[in-house]
Design an enzyme around this catalytic site. Structure first.
Site, PDB file in Angstrom:
ATOM      1  CB  CYS A   1      10.243  -0.235  -6.844  1.00 29.06           C
ATOM      2  SG  CYS A   1       9.799  -0.072  -8.853  1.00 29.06           S
ATOM      3  CG  HIS A   9       6.373  -2.851  -7.056  1.00 31.27           C
ATOM      4  ND1 HIS A   9       5.565  -2.122  -6.901  1.00 31.27           N
ATOM      5  CD2 HIS A   9       6.546  -2.728  -8.293  1.00 31.27           C
ATOM      6  CE1 HIS A   9       6.435  -0.547  -7.442  1.00 31.27           C
ATOM      7  NE2 HIS A   9       6.987  -1.385  -9.423  1.00 31.27           N
ATOM      8  CD  GLU A  51       3.775  -1.874  -3.721  1.00 26.71           C
ATOM      9  OE1 GLU A  51       4.931  -3.263  -3.468  1.00 26.71           O
ATOM     10  OE2 GLU A  51       3.620  -1.058  -4.626  1.00 26.71           O
TER      11      GLU A  51
END
Lengths: 265, 219
Positions: free
Chosen positions: B85, B196, B198
């Site tokens: 990011c 992202h 994650e």
């Protein structure tokens, strides 16, 4: 173009899920984190946790819940309920929440929306609006919707569309719009309300309240122009699964994130 | 699976919460160390630069923690770095978002997403990647551009996007307002993603797994 989203909503109090959730094989049907993982694995695009007790002593439990959720869940999640200060926002974002939802506190102090957005970016400030069709003395609809706060007990007299525009101007990055008329009826989302707000603001609107079928969800995302549909009892009661909803809407050509191979079938 | 002897260093400079990124790697069997200085970096086999927030404060904090020189040395030695990011944007020379020079590890500039009716900024939500130049992060074998390829769908939250000088370093793009913008880059041993991983369910997990496998396969 980002996809439309299907978002399960879990009501929690003191770190536990409030409404019973009808899932087969759960070790602990009251554990929000285990449920969150289940919904994530079944294809949910995002999750919302609403702390409905929002008691002072429950705060630390909520922060702990957010921390555990952030460690276990691999999709974004929003936390709302009783957040009244920038410190409260900070604490929950630090614990791992992706977005914070403000409702009564935004009405009481609109500057909280602005401060939160300035400090953390508008992408993490959601304003939740509970709206009910405005009625005249005779009880007939007068057109427009009033904003209610304090869990729907208090009419603020604010117009829902005007309030949505105002909070977006202050920095809200998303509107979580609940029709109080529709909530719990399973008779469908209030499409007129959803469309009125969705066309008035440039940020995504999450439709909530009244879902009873896949067709209702499709209508909210289509005719209602919502960016996302929030679902609670329909999922928790086991009437529908996220897989079923997505499979059918994808077949109808709705722009949704597809199911992971492990979820489909 | 990654041998546990490999340590992944998560650069801790106070921008955003590291929890989710750390747990995402730990779920894949990696040993993750939060590192904030040269000594910490020295113990690692690969570095991850996460980040949520804006460009100038992030560069300020990186400089303030004395991490810039060790990171530049690290990359000059051809060691692996993954930006996530804001961590992707910091790798470039400059950004529309601020005045501070970036790390300059990749040539090019970070520009504001165009404002276009019906395409709100921040660009937030799930979108499918479009394949660019194949890389360890995004090899040619990963299906993209087909709407039913779940592995191509990632979660984005950003208002700026990198415009690398070398188009060859763009390994994946995403459509925004009808135009492809940079979603992931790769050059030498440096990789980065604007989305992202994650927060991107299994698709994100698979991407991190590919990167870990690449780290482990290095001599």
């Amino acid at each position: 173009m980002v996809a439309k989203r299907i978002i399960p909503c879990l009501d929690v109090a003191d770190g536990r899920v409030v409404k019973g959730v009808n899932f087969v094989g759960l070790r602990d049907a009251g554990d929000p984190v285990e449920l969150a993982c289940r919904y994530s694995a079944s294809g949910a695009d995002e999750l919302v946790f609403l702390d409905i007790a929002a008691s002072h002593q429950g705060r630390s439990t909520l922060v702990e819940l957010v921390r555990r959720t952030a460690e276990a869940v691999t999709i974004p999640f929003t936390v709302g309920g009783g957040i009244r200060s920038v410190e409260g926002i900070t604490e929950l974002l630090r614990a791992g929440a992706d977005k914070i939802s403000l409702n009564s506190s935004a009405v009481a102090d609109p500057n909280l929306v602005a401060e939160g957005a300035q400090r953390f970016g508008c992408q993490c400030i959601v304003v939740a609006i509970d709206a009910r069709a405005r009625r005249g003395p005779s009880g007939s609809p007068e057109g427009g919707w009033d904003v209610f706060v304090k869990g729907g007990r208090e009419n603020t007299g604010l117009d829902a569309v005007a309030w949505a525009k105002q909070v977006v101007a202050l920095g809200a990055g998303e509107i979580l719009l609940t029709s109080m008329d529709g909530d719990g009826t399973q008779a469908g989302y209030d499409l007129a309300l959803t469309r009125a707000v969705a066309t008035a603001v440039a940020v995504p609107v999450i439709a909530s309240g009244g879902a009873g079928s896949i067709a209702h969800i499709g209508a909210a995302l289509g005719e209602g122009q919502a960016a996302a549909a929030l679902l609670a009892s329909l999922l928790h009661d086991g009437v529908l699964t996220v897989e079923q909803i997505k499979t059918e809407l994808l077949a109808q050509g709705v722009n949704l994130r597809p199911l992971e191979p492990a979820m489909a079938g | 699976m990654l041998p546990l002897t490999h340590a992944i260093g998560l650069i801790d400079y106070g921008m955003g919460n590291l929890h989710s990124v750390q747990r995402a790697f730990e779920r894949l069997g990696a040993t993750v160390l939060a590192v904030g200085d040269q000594a910490g970096i020295d113990r690692c086999d690969a570095l991850v630069l996460p980040g949520v927030g804006s460009f100038d404060p992030a560069m300020e904090r990186l400089h303030g923690s004395g991490l810039v020189a060790p990171m530049l040395q690290w990359c000059a030695a051809g060691r692996p770095l993954l930006g996530i990011c804001l961590g992707l944007q910091l790798l470039f020379e400059a950004s529309d978002e601020g005045q501070a020079p970036g790390l300059g590890l990749l040539q090019g500039r970070v520009t504001a997403l165009p404002s276009s009716p019906g395409h709100p900024v921040p660009h937030m939500g799930w979108a499918p990647l479009l394949a660019g130049e194949p890389s360890p992060l995004w090899p040619a074998a990963v299906p993209t551009g087909v709407p039913d390829a779940a592995d191509a769908w990632m979660y984005f939250v950003h208002s700026y996007a990198a415009v690398p000088r070398a188009p060859r370093c763009v390994t994946a793009q995403v459509a925004f307002a009808g135009t492809p913008i940079t979603a992931a880059v790769w050059q030498g041993a440096i990789g980065a993603c604007q989305f992202h991983p994650e927060k991107s369910g299994l698709a994100g997990q698979h991407l991190l797994q590919r990167w870990l496998a690449w780290v482990a396969s290095r001599p």
